[in-house]
Design a protein around this motif. Structure first.
Motif, PDB file in Angstrom:
ATOM      1  N   SER A   1       0.035   4.677  -1.647  1.00  0.00           N
ATOM      2  CA  SER A   1      -0.468   5.878  -0.975  1.00  0.00           C
ATOM      3  C   SER A   1       0.441   7.085  -1.146  1.00  0.00           C
ATOM      4  O   SER A   1      -0.021   8.225  -1.038  1.00  0.00           O
TER       5      SER A   1
ATOM      6  N   THR B   1       0.818  -1.219   0.000  1.00  0.00           N
ATOM      7  CA  THR B   1       0.000   0.000   0.000  1.00  0.00           C
ATOM      8  C   THR B   1       0.847   1.263   0.000  1.00  0.00           C
ATOM      9  O   THR B   1       0.312   2.357  -0.210  1.00  0.00           O
ATOM     10  N   VAL B   2       2.149   1.144   0.246  1.00  0.00           N
ATOM     11  CA  VAL B   2       3.038   2.297   0.276  1.00  0.00           C
ATOM     12  C   VAL B   2       4.396   1.848  -0.252  1.00  0.00           C
ATOM     13  O   VAL B   2       4.759   0.664  -0.147  1.00  0.00           O
TER      14      VAL B   2
END
Length: 215
Positions: free
Chosen positions: A66, A10-11
């Protein structure tokens, strides 16, 4: 050993080791092998207890990382992630070794997974395998990435036989410098029809799969 699980990132995150410091993956010999087994024959695959499973892979849209630039809201991932060690492919169609070379995918940009497990026998056609350098060679038209036991060995700026080698060029992976009888190798071949930016009006073909032994 329990199967590994895929967790979509996610990052952004740095690699565990700087890419330029990663060890060079072993490179297969260029000399003629002492013995070769064709895995695209019934007899050849049977020597290693190989049962081939095949499934189309797809690109799926997912959220961008993100910390991506604001204009990038989405990105893409592969489904399924069948490279994982212990991945459950029991529901996948089984393909006879002689049918591995059939045309697959819908043409243009398409992907397929090929999976099997190879178990090293004590001998193949009279050749004693113990202690031999063992090389897996696969050739996919047009590209392939080859995972062994859930790993894709690679190093930045240096030859990495498991990664894409070029247009219709073979991947030659050293499975072990000195193989042991009974040793098992879980193989997952991610096959790609391309070039991706020049989506071709043809299909994906698995051209070659063999085990080479060296002394």
């Amino acid at each position: 050993m329990p199967a590994n699980r895929y967790t979509r990132p996610t990052v952004s995150a740095p690699p565990a080791m700087p890419p330029l410091l990663m060890p060079q993956p072993p490179v297969a010999p260029v000399l003629p092998p002492a013995h070769v087994v064709n895995l695209m024959t019934v007899e050849g695959s049977a020597m290693f207890g190989a049962r081939w499973k095949v499934l189309e892979a797809k690109l799926v849209e997912c959220p961008a990382l993100s910390d991506a630039m604001a204009e990038y809201r989405t990105t893409y991932d592969i489904d399924p992630h069948a490279e994982l060690r212990g991945f459950d492919d029991t529901d996948w169609p089984e393909v006879a070794p002689t049918e591995l070379g059939a045309k697959r995918g819908g043409g243009m940009v398409s992907f397929c997974w090929f999976r099997t497990t190879l178990t090293i026998p004590a001998s193949v056609s009279g050749f004693a395998t113990a202690g031999a350098k063992t090389v897996l060679t696969v050739n996919v038209d047009d590209y392939a990435e080859v995972w062994v036991n859930g790993e894709l060995p690679r190093a930045a700026g240096r030859p990495s036989p498991a990664a894409i080698q070029g247009f219709n060029m073979p991947n030659r992976l050293v499975l072990r410098d000195t193989v042991e009888v009974g040793e098992r190798f879980e193989i997952a071949v991610f096959a790609i029809n391309g070039p991706i930016s020049a989506a071709p009006a043809n299909f994906l073909w698995f051209r070659e799969a063999k085990i080479e032994f060296y002394r």
